[in-house]
Each structure stands twice: as C-alpha cells, then as structure tokens.
Design a protein around this motif. Structure first.
Motif, mmCIF file in Angstrom:
data_model
loop_
_atom_site.group_PDB
_atom_site.id
_atom_site.type_symbol
_atom_site.label_atom_id
_atom_site.label_comp_id
_atom_site.label_asym_id
_atom_site.label_seq_id
_atom_site.Cartn_x
_atom_site.Cartn_y
_atom_site.Cartn_z
ATOM 1 N N GLN A 1 0.878 -0.959 0.333
ATOM 2 C CA GLN A 1 -0.147 0.247 -0.158
ATOM 3 C C GLN A 1 0.764 1.717 0.168
ATOM 4 O O GLN A 1 0.102 2.240 -0.712
ATOM 5 C CB GLN A 1 -0.899 -0.304 1.407
ATOM 6 N N LYS B 1 -0.987 -0.036 -7.080
ATOM 7 C CA LYS B 1 -2.171 -0.225 -7.254
ATOM 8 C C LYS B 1 -3.339 -0.923 -6.392
ATOM 9 O O LYS B 1 -4.061 -1.751 -6.127
ATOM 10 C CB LYS B 1 -3.094 1.406 -8.106
ATOM 11 N N ASN B 2 -2.863 -1.909 -8.415
ATOM 12 C CA ASN B 2 -3.962 -3.159 -8.113
ATOM 13 C C ASN B 2 -3.433 -4.506 -7.045
ATOM 14 O O ASN B 2 -4.231 -4.607 -6.547
ATOM 15 C CB ASN B 2 -4.172 -2.913 -9.266
ATOM 16 N N SER C 1 -1.874 -3.634 -4.333
ATOM 17 C CA SER C 1 -2.023 -3.565 -2.984
ATOM 18 C C SER C 1 -4.024 -3.987 -3.063
ATOM 19 O O SER C 1 -4.087 -4.026 -1.402
ATOM 20 C CB SER C 1 -1.563 -1.929 -2.934
ATOM 21 N N SER C 2 -4.492 -3.299 -3.940
ATOM 22 C CA SER C 2 -5.914 -3.786 -3.959
ATOM 23 C C SER C 2 -6.385 -4.462 -3.571
ATOM 24 O O SER C 2 -6.690 -5.759 -2.445
ATOM 25 C CB SER C 2 -6.793 -3.300 -4.749
ATOM 26 N N PHE D 1 -5.070 -6.084 -0.094
ATOM 27 C CA PHE D 1 -6.064 -5.662 0.822
ATOM 28 C C PHE D 1 -7.404 -7.046 0.680
ATOM 29 O O PHE D 1 -7.394 -7.322 1.822
ATOM 30 C CB PHE D 1 -6.477 -4.163 1.216
ATOM 31 N N ASP D 2 -8.134 -7.181 -0.186
ATOM 32 C CA ASP D 2 -8.847 -8.091 -0.533
ATOM 33 C C ASP D 2 -8.508 -9.274 0.476
ATOM 34 O O ASP D 2 -9.532 -10.002 1.160
ATOM 35 C CB ASP D 2 -9.806 -7.770 -1.771
#
Length: 113
Positions: A58, A84-85, A87-88, A91-92
């Motif tokens: 992130q 960004k993807n 980290s997304s 996180f998910d």
C-alpha cells in the motif's frame, strides 16, 4: 502478499502429526494430546509478516500514484496502476482471511462445552 505455500503446507502437516500423537500416562486416565507451544508464535509471525507485506504494498502504491500525480517521469502510469491493483488485491485477500478468522472464532465460541 507473499506467503510461501510449501512452508505453510509443511507447517500444517507438522501440526497435524503433532496433534495426532497421544501420550498414554495411566490406563485409567484419558490420553492427553501433546501440544506445541511454538505453533501459535509461528502463526503470529506469519500473520504479522503478511500484514507488513500488505502495508508495504500500500505504501509503494501510494508513493507511485503520488509520483504520477506530481508529474514524475521516472514512474509510468502503468506502474502506478499495477502497484495500486496489487495493493488492492492483497488488501482484499487480507480482509477475506480476517473474515474467515472471525467466523471460525464465532463458531468456536458458540460450541457447547
């Protein structure tokens, strides 16, 4: 999130074999299962490392997005979007693991003793 599946699988096998061992002490008493005190510390370390990895992804994504927004030519838009993807997704995945842990905790707490 970087989790080595072979190490995790080997650890799970070791815990399963440890849980399967029984020490007979007295024929009149029920057998007591052996427990490993280090397994919880290892799980905690694994979980902590995973969370630190997600936090690092992130931070990296935020830095790259900020660099693109400021017009830094050393970071491309594609790099920022990929970071960004990543980290997304990490996180998910972390949220899914958290949800499963909470669900398992609730199941254990609702068991009759």
């Amino acid at each position: 999130m970087k989790i080595q599946s072979t190490g995790l699988y080997q650890e799970m096998q070791a815990m399963a074999s440890e849980a399967g061992r029984v020490r007979p002490q007295d024929p009149n008493k029920l057998p007591v299962q052996a427990t490993a005190a280090t397994s919880s510390a290892q799980f905690g370390d694994l979980l902590s490392d995973a969370l630190n990895t997600v936090a690092g992804l992130q931070r990296d994504a935020k830095e790259k997005v900020t660099a693109v927004e400021m017009g830094d030519r050393s970071v491309s838009l594609a790099e920022a979007m990929i970071a960004k993807n990543k980290s997304s997704v990490a996180f998910d995945a972390t949220m899914q693991v958290r949800n499963k842990l909470i669900e398992a905790y609730k199941d254990i707490m609702s068991m009759p003793v």
